[in-house]
Design a protein around this motif. Structure first.
Motif, PDB file in Angstrom:
ATOM      1  N   PHE A 116     -19.514  13.158 -21.948  1.00 46.01           N
ATOM      2  CA  PHE A 116     -18.097  13.386 -21.240  1.00 46.01           C
ATOM      3  C   PHE A 116     -17.063  13.546 -22.162  1.00 46.01           C
ATOM      4  CE2 PHE A 116     -14.167  11.816 -19.600  1.00 46.01           C
ATOM      5  CZ  PHE A 116     -13.853  12.544 -18.693  1.00 46.01           C
ATOM      6  N   LEU A 117     -17.056  12.697 -23.317  1.00 52.09           N
ATOM      7  CA  LEU A 117     -16.016  12.601 -24.042  1.00 52.09           C
ATOM      8  C   LEU A 117     -16.460  13.969 -25.305  1.00 52.09           C
ATOM      9  CD1 LEU A 117     -15.552   8.980 -25.623  1.00 52.09           C
ATOM     10  CD2 LEU A 117     -14.250  10.554 -24.284  1.00 52.09           C
ATOM     11  N   CYS A 118     -17.465  14.374 -25.501  1.00 51.47           N
ATOM     12  CA  CYS A 118     -17.873  15.564 -26.298  1.00 51.47           C
ATOM     13  C   CYS A 118     -17.276  16.753 -25.352  1.00 51.47           C
ATOM     14  CB  CYS A 118     -19.345  15.444 -26.552  1.00 51.47           C
ATOM     15  SG  CYS A 118     -19.803  16.924 -27.719  1.00 51.47           S
ATOM     16  N   GLY A 119     -17.767  16.895 -24.376  1.00 53.36           N
ATOM     17  CA  GLY A 119     -17.351  18.167 -23.419  1.00 53.36           C
ATOM     18  C   GLY A 119     -15.834  18.181 -23.386  1.00 53.36           C
ATOM     19  N   THR A 120     -15.412  17.040 -23.131  1.00 54.39           N
ATOM     20  CA  THR A 120     -13.868  17.285 -23.207  1.00 54.39           C
ATOM     21  C   THR A 120     -13.266  17.514 -24.608  1.00 54.39           C
ATOM     22  OG1 THR A 120     -13.735  15.324 -21.486  1.00 54.39           O
ATOM     23  CG2 THR A 120     -11.623  15.774 -22.540  1.00 54.39           C
ATOM     24  N   GLY A 121     -13.572  17.009 -25.534  1.00 52.04           N
ATOM     25  CA  GLY A 121     -13.376  17.434 -27.065  1.00 52.04           C
ATOM     26  C   GLY A 121     -13.598  18.920 -27.120  1.00 52.04           C
ATOM     27  N   ILE A 122     -14.499  19.324 -26.911  1.00 49.13           N
ATOM     28  CA  ILE A 122     -14.845  20.884 -26.933  1.00 49.13           C
ATOM     29  C   ILE A 122     -13.943  21.737 -26.437  1.00 49.13           C
ATOM     30  CG2 ILE A 122     -16.651  22.797 -26.664  1.00 49.13           C
ATOM     31  CD1 ILE A 122     -18.844  20.611 -27.116  1.00 49.13           C
ATOM     32  N   VAL A 123     -13.513  21.320 -24.868  1.00 52.93           N
ATOM     33  CA  VAL A 123     -12.603  22.097 -24.354  1.00 52.93           C
ATOM     34  C   VAL A 123     -11.169  21.906 -25.038  1.00 52.93           C
ATOM     35  CG1 VAL A 123     -11.141  22.247 -22.120  1.00 52.93           C
ATOM     36  CG2 VAL A 123     -13.653  21.909 -21.980  1.00 52.93           C
ATOM     37  N   LEU A 124     -10.784  20.754 -25.474  1.00 56.99           N
ATOM     38  CA  LEU A 124      -9.533  20.851 -26.262  1.00 56.99           C
ATOM     39  C   LEU A 124      -9.572  21.611 -27.539  1.00 56.99           C
ATOM     40  CD1 LEU A 124      -8.634  17.093 -25.778  1.00 56.99           C
ATOM     41  CD2 LEU A 124      -7.476  18.855 -24.788  1.00 56.99           C
ATOM     42  N   ALA A 125     -10.626  21.548 -28.253  1.00 62.90           N
ATOM     43  CA  ALA A 125     -10.852  22.248 -29.516  1.00 62.90           C
ATOM     44  C   ALA A 125     -10.783  23.799 -29.330  1.00 62.90           C
ATOM     45  CB  ALA A 125     -12.221  22.155 -30.132  1.00 62.90           C
ATOM     46  N   CYS A 126     -11.284  24.412 -28.222  1.00 63.64           N
ATOM     47  CA  CYS A 126     -11.075  25.790 -27.616  1.00 63.64           C
ATOM     48  C   CYS A 126      -9.739  26.042 -27.765  1.00 63.64           C
ATOM     49  CB  CYS A 126     -12.001  26.039 -26.593  1.00 63.64           C
ATOM     50  SG  CYS A 126     -13.823  25.903 -27.164  1.00 63.64           S
ATOM     51  N   ILE A 127      -9.181  25.069 -26.923  1.00 68.38           N
ATOM     52  CA  ILE A 127      -7.741  25.449 -26.653  1.00 68.38           C
ATOM     53  C   ILE A 127      -6.786  25.576 -27.729  1.00 68.38           C
ATOM     54  CG2 ILE A 127      -5.691  24.780 -25.561  1.00 68.38           C
ATOM     55  CD1 ILE A 127      -7.563  23.509 -23.268  1.00 68.38           C
ATOM     56  N   GLY A 128      -7.076  24.578 -28.590  1.00 70.15           N
ATOM     57  CA  GLY A 128      -6.261  24.365 -29.825  1.00 70.15           C
ATOM     58  C   GLY A 128      -6.624  25.433 -30.870  1.00 70.15           C
ATOM     59  N   VAL A 129      -7.744  25.854 -31.169  1.00 76.33           N
ATOM     60  CA  VAL A 129      -8.121  26.945 -32.059  1.00 76.33           C
ATOM     61  C   VAL A 129      -7.653  28.127 -31.741  1.00 76.33           C
ATOM     62  CG1 VAL A 129      -9.863  28.311 -32.955  1.00 76.33           C
ATOM     63  CG2 VAL A 129     -10.422  25.794 -32.785  1.00 76.33           C
ATOM     64  N   ARG A 130      -7.457  28.522 -30.492  1.00 75.35           N
ATOM     65  CA  ARG A 130      -6.874  29.810 -30.030  1.00 75.35           C
ATOM     66  C   ARG A 130      -7.033  30.904 -31.004  1.00 75.35           C
ATOM     67  NH1 ARG A 130      -0.832  29.245 -28.132  1.00 75.35           N
ATOM     68  NH2 ARG A 130      -0.432  28.964 -30.274  1.00 75.35           N
ATOM     69  N   CYS A 131      -8.243  31.582 -31.144  1.00 73.41           N
ATOM     70  CA  CYS A 131      -8.880  32.544 -32.083  1.00 73.41           C
ATOM     71  C   CYS A 131      -7.887  33.749 -31.593  1.00 73.41           C
ATOM     72  CB  CYS A 131     -10.209  32.662 -31.878  1.00 73.41           C
ATOM     73  SG  CYS A 131     -11.055  31.419 -32.476  1.00 73.41           S
ATOM     74  N   TRP A 132      -7.498  33.903 -30.433  1.00 76.17           N
ATOM     75  CA  TRP A 132      -6.855  35.056 -29.806  1.00 76.17           C
ATOM     76  C   TRP A 132      -5.498  35.281 -30.178  1.00 76.17           C
ATOM     77  CZ3 TRP A 132      -8.782  31.068 -26.973  1.00 76.17           C
ATOM     78  CH2 TRP A 132      -7.644  30.198 -26.477  1.00 76.17           C
ATOM     79  N   THR A 133      -4.728  34.248 -30.879  1.00 71.52           N
ATOM     80  CA  THR A 133      -3.614  34.322 -31.508  1.00 71.52           C
ATOM     81  C   THR A 133      -3.321  34.133 -32.903  1.00 71.52           C
ATOM     82  OG1 THR A 133      -3.129  32.148 -30.844  1.00 71.52           O
ATOM     83  CG2 THR A 133      -2.736  33.496 -28.944  1.00 71.52           C
TER      84      THR A 133
END
Length: 253
Positions: free
Chosen positions: A114-131
């Motif tokens: 659960f924690l790893c899945g949540t962390g990956i979602v936050l990381a994807c939001i934070g990286v923001r490769c499209w901006t």
């Protein structure tokens, strides 16, 4: 456009890979395994009839032995006759299921997933490769959750490995006293190694994402003193203003 930092790329690749490996380990029943030879006595034996159904050619009244392979996971156990398709799996039950260390491992693995899945979602939001600008704090927070997840899964794997031969000891003792179910010598199996590999990748990926907290240094203005940074004192310097977009991003950080 910015280039995604190498630490973020490493984290965003390793963390999901670790999650997949740990999930694979959690759902497969090969955390520990053992084998033993079981004699076929009596014409009404279930194993005898199953072996006949598989075409193993067991002779009537024979004392021929079968090599049984037993494997256990966190939620499922299996028993298979070697060199045949005769295999039966069932949800873990009895002393093994009630063992506190098994239940601890189950809880830690579920929490880690659960924690790893949540962390990956936050990381994807934070990286923001499209901006142009990543949310470094959000990405690093995701990395922290992934590291915690990796440590939790390592704890579960360590507890299970340390007590592997003693888990469900009551069931093993019954097997010793029962002539048709000899004692099994158990050892670590493939799922356990998948779990260790996934946990290590989680820690590596999360640690890489934690480097997102570190911001790039602002370049100095060539016309000013070396110790005076561009942001914001030297923003009017023509050498800085004429730099390409990539350098402007580094200044704005």
């Amino acid at each position: 456009m910015m280039q995604t930092p190498a630490s973020m790329v490493m984290g965003i690749v390793f963390a999901p890979l670790g999650l997949v490996l740990l999930f694979t380990a959690a759902i497969t029943p090969q955390w520990r395994e053992g084998q033993t030879r079981l004699g076929l006595a009596g014409p009404g034996s279930l194993l005898r009839s199953g072996a006949k159904g598989q075409g193993m050619g067991v002779r009537s009244g024979s004392a021929e032995a079968l090599l049984l392979l037993r494997s256990d996971g966190l939620w499922e156990s299996c028993l298979q006759v070697e060199h045949s398709e005769l295999k039966q799996c069932w949800p873990v039950a009895g002393p093994y299921q009630k063992d506190r260390k098994v239940r601890l491992a189950q809880g830690l693995v579920l929490t880690s997933l659960f924690l790893c899945g949540t962390g990956i979602v936050l990381a994807c939001i934070g990286v923001r490769c499209w901006t142009d600008l990543p949310l470094r704090g959000v990405a690093a927070t995701g990395g922290l959750l992934v590291v915690i997840a990796g440590l939790l899964s390592m704890t579960a794997l360590g507890v299970y490995t340390q007590n592997l031969a003693r888990l469900g000891m009551d069931d093993a003792q019954q097997g010793i006293t029962h002539p048709r179910f000899p004692h099994l010598t158990l050892h670590p199996a493939g799922s356990l190694y998948f779990g260790w590999l996934g946990s290590c990748l989680q820690v590596l990926g999360g640690s890489a994402l934690l480097f997102s907290f570190k911001r790039p240094k602002c370049p100095t203005c060539p016309s000013c003193r070396p110790e005076v940074p561009v942001c914001p004192a030297c923003r009017s310097c023509p050498e800085i203003n004429n730099k390409p977009e990539t350098d402007v991003y580094e200044v704005s950080c």
